[in-house]
Motif scaffolding. Structure first.
Motif, short mmCIF file in Angstrom:
data_model
loop_
_atom_site.label_atom_id
_atom_site.label_comp_id
_atom_site.label_asym_id
_atom_site.label_seq_id
_atom_site.Cartn_x
_atom_site.Cartn_y
_atom_site.Cartn_z
N HIS A 57 2.13 4.28 -3.50
CA HIS A 57 3.11 3.25 -3.85
C HIS A 57 3.19 2.14 -2.80
O HIS A 57 3.39 0.97 -3.13
N PHE A 58 3.07 2.53 -1.54
CA PHE A 58 3.17 1.55 -0.44
C PHE A 58 2.08 1.89 0.57
O PHE A 58 2.06 2.99 1.13
N ASP A 59 1.19 0.93 0.83
CA ASP A 59 0.04 1.22 1.68
C ASP A 59 0.36 1.20 3.17
O ASP A 59 -0.48 1.56 4.00
N ALA A 60 1.58 0.78 3.54
CA ALA A 60 1.97 0.76 4.94
C ALA A 60 3.49 0.67 5.04
O ALA A 60 4.17 0.26 4.09
N LYS A 61 4.00 1.05 6.19
CA LYS A 61 5.45 0.97 6.40
C LYS A 61 5.93 -0.48 6.36
O LYS A 61 7.03 -0.78 5.92
N ASP A 62 5.08 -1.40 6.84
CA ASP A 62 5.42 -2.82 6.78
C ASP A 62 5.66 -3.29 5.35
O ASP A 62 6.51 -4.16 5.11
N ALA A 63 4.92 -2.72 4.41
CA ALA A 63 5.10 -3.10 3.01
C ALA A 63 6.48 -2.68 2.51
O ALA A 63 7.11 -3.39 1.72
N GLU A 115 11.87 12.87 2.68
CA GLU A 115 13.19 12.52 2.17
C GLU A 115 13.16 12.34 0.65
O GLU A 115 14.10 12.74 -0.05
N VAL A 116 12.08 11.75 0.16
CA VAL A 116 11.95 11.51 -1.28
C VAL A 116 11.54 12.79 -2.01
O VAL A 116 11.83 12.97 -3.20
N GLY A 117 10.85 13.69 -1.29
CA GLY A 117 10.36 14.91 -1.90
C GLY A 117 9.01 14.75 -2.55
O GLY A 117 8.71 15.37 -3.58
N ILE A 118 8.15 13.91 -1.94
CA ILE A 118 6.80 13.69 -2.43
C ILE A 118 5.83 13.88 -1.27
O ILE A 118 6.24 13.98 -0.11
N THR A 119 4.56 13.93 -1.58
CA THR A 119 3.57 14.06 -0.52
C THR A 119 3.35 12.71 0.16
O THR A 119 3.65 11.65 -0.41
N LYS A 120 2.79 12.76 1.35
CA LYS A 120 2.49 11.53 2.06
C LYS A 120 1.44 10.71 1.29
O LYS A 120 1.51 9.47 1.25
N ALA A 121 0.50 11.40 0.66
CA ALA A 121 -0.52 10.71 -0.14
C ALA A 121 0.12 9.97 -1.30
O ALA A 121 -0.26 8.82 -1.63
#
Length: 234
Positions: free
Chosen positions: A42-48, A31-37
């Motif tokens: 920026h955020f180490d987990a979805k919880d973050a 959605e953002v247009g960036i890689t998963k890496a």
């Protein structure tokens, strides 16, 4: 806009639309247009991401209630708390939608603990000091009813929805009117009221002095023309 903010905006929209648990980190990255890496940089987990989205709502809610506590007069405390509560919910309606869509998020600490504490304080401030059980029940009903319309009518503009929510709270608690004259008590049989309060009489006189015609004053206050004529003694 920073990449972190773009990630938060995209995640918030996806969480609201699909649900938190149904949204993957890959979907957010796409959605953002960036890689998963890059997302994990920026955020180490979805919880973050969830914490980052939820903390502003909780911080603001706690702040407006704390500010309301300092107002001194119980009636000012009550309405400062109610108005602040509504404003925070309107500003963060997407976050609320996300949380309600996945109700299990609302039982996770520390989110749940902070929400419970804030709601308890709001109930206390709205009820007022030395409130009896009837007043406390009514206060809890009012507080519970402040958030639901934000979610149910989330497509309405905030400036349209806010006064309607506050009017509902006033109807339940008997508070002061906001941007229009306070409605007079209805007649014994539910029709138009037979008289105006002293405060409304003064308002009617001021309006008439400013050139407003009696029929218009009657319509504005929901009374008969005869009632207005009696108040104005003309």
């Amino acid at each position: 806009m920073t990449t972190s903010q773009r990630i938060l905006d995209a995640a918030g929209a996806l969480f609201s639309a699909r649900g938190y648990r149904a949204t993957s980190m890959q979907a957010i990255a796409d959605e953002v247009g960036i890689t998963k890496a890059a997302l994990y940089y920026h955020f180490d987990a979805k919880d973050a991401i969830l914490r980052q989205l939820t903390v502003p709502l909780l911080d603001e809610l706690e702040a407006v209630l704390a500010a309301a506590e300092t107002c001194g007069d119980p009636e000012r405390v009550r309405w400062r708390a109610i108005e602040g509560y509504v404003d925070v919910h309107l500003r963060h309606r997407h976050t609320l939608t996300m949380l309600v869509k996945d109700m299990t998020l609302l039982v996770q600490a520390p989110i749940a603990d902070r929400f419970r504490t804030a709601i308890a304080l709001a109930n206390e401030l709205v009820a007022g000091p030395a409130a009896d059980i009837e007043e406390r029940v009514r206060a809890s009903q009012a507080v519970a009813g402040l958030a639901d319309p934000v979610l149910l009518f989330r497509d309405l503009p905030a400036e349209t929805l806010r006064p309607l929510i506050l009017d509902g709270a006033r109807a339940l608690l008997g508070g002061p009117a906001a941007d229009r004259p306070r409605g007079p008590a209805r007649g014994r049989n539910g029709g138009r009221p037979a008289k105006l309060s002293a405060d409304l009489v003064e308002q009617a006189k001021a309006l008439h002095a400013d050139g407003l015609a009696v029929p218009e004053i009657a319509t504005r206050f929901g009374v008969s023309r005869a009632t207005v004529y009696r108040c104005l003694k003309i």
